[in-house]
Design a protein around this motif. Structure first.
Motif, PDB file in Angstrom:
ATOM      1  N   LEU A 102      33.304  85.813  78.212  1.00 45.07           N
ATOM      2  CA  LEU A 102      31.806  85.887  78.220  1.00 45.07           C
ATOM      3  C   LEU A 102      30.914  84.968  78.714  1.00 45.07           C
ATOM      4  O   LEU A 102      31.312  83.651  78.153  1.00 45.07           O
ATOM      5  N   ASP A 104      27.134  83.109  80.492  1.00 48.56           N
ATOM      6  CA  ASP A 104      25.658  83.207  80.629  1.00 48.56           C
ATOM      7  C   ASP A 104      25.736  82.810  82.262  1.00 48.56           C
ATOM      8  O   ASP A 104      26.546  82.014  82.646  1.00 48.56           O
ATOM      9  N   LYS A 114      23.837  88.052  82.295  1.00 45.94           N
ATOM     10  CA  LYS A 114      25.210  87.899  81.564  1.00 45.94           C
ATOM     11  C   LYS A 114      26.384  88.314  82.179  1.00 45.94           C
ATOM     12  O   LYS A 114      26.155  89.439  83.104  1.00 45.94           O
ATOM     13  N   ASN A 116      30.672  89.673  81.614  1.00 35.93           N
ATOM     14  CA  ASN A 116      31.441  89.849  80.607  1.00 35.93           C
ATOM     15  C   ASN A 116      32.812  90.630  81.241  1.00 35.93           C
ATOM     16  O   ASN A 116      32.636  91.489  81.968  1.00 35.93           O
TER      17      ASN A 116
END
Length: 233
Positions: A102, A104, A114, A116
């Motif tokens: 994960l 930023d 974001k 992921n």
């Protein structure tokens, strides 16, 4: 009249040559309609490979920016070494291990995005294929897509609390990979789609390449099921 026709032909020929030059320049520079470049805006299929689990998946994404103008910020590994069971075909319960990152992202204007990425590494390629197909069928049944990227990858729109996003699912050998990216609040899907595609394409390429066991032979393709014999007359 004859002179005007010759002049018109010359203007048309000149315009065509200019058009060809512009197209060639865009092709060489990797430019597109919004003037930016994408290293993996179009994700191409790779030959099937064998993959290994890693406890530090975010490290696979740090070698280069996620897309031009973007910077990788705080990252969190979500890797678990414990093997899980999946429901396979005919009641089989193949094992797989999951690893993910994960992160930023900081956009060119300073806004935060974001990312992921989650990889499931199966004990064999056939259970991975089945898991991918099940997910694809579910997304199709719920009207969420899919939009084919190539024969073993598809994309679909995503949302995170009003943040427009995009998800890519990819199957390669014993690997099923899911990558999602989300733009800042207030963005529209139309404005950010190109960058979302670049981000998930680059992340998927780096994750698959980083998890690939370069010394292992490529898995053999699964044989097609034999047709049932015709009943005797």
């Amino acid at each position: 009249m004859k002179g005007s026709r010759i002049a018109a032909l010359r203007r048309a020929r000149s315009a065509a040559l200019i058009g060809l030059a512009v197209a060639a320049s865009a092709g060489c520079s990797g430019g597109d309609d919004d003037g930016t470049k994408g290293e993996a805006a179009e994700l191409s299929a790779r030959p099937p490979g064998a993959h290994s689990w890693t406890g530090r998946p975010c490290g696979l994404l740090t070698d280069a920016p996620p897309a031009e103008g973007f910077a990788l910020g705080i990252t969190t590994d979500s890797a678990s070494p414990e093997a899980r069971e999946d429901v396979g075909e005919n009641g089989a319960r193949p094992l797989y291990r999951r690893t993910g990152c994960l992160a930023d992202l900081k956009g060119p204007d300073g806004a935060f995005w974001k990312l992921n990425a989650t990889a499931s590494v199966y004990e064999d390629s056939e259970p991975a294929r089945h898991a991918y197909r099940v997910k694809e069928d579910l997304d199709r049944a719920h009207g969420r897509g899919p939009e084919k990227v190539h024969d073993t990858a598809y994309a679909l729109p995503a949302d995170d609390g009003g943040r427009p996003g995009r998800t890519l699912l990819l199957w390669n050998g014993d690997l099923v990979l899911t990558v999602s990216a989300y733009a800042p609040h207030g963005s529209t899907e139309r404005e950010v789609r190109k960058n979302l595609e670049r981000i998930i394409g680059n992340a998927a390429h780096r994750m698959e390449n980083g998890l690939r066991d370069q010394s292992a032979p490529s898995p053999s393709p699964s044989p097609s099921p034999s047709p049932s014999p015709s009943p005797a007359p």
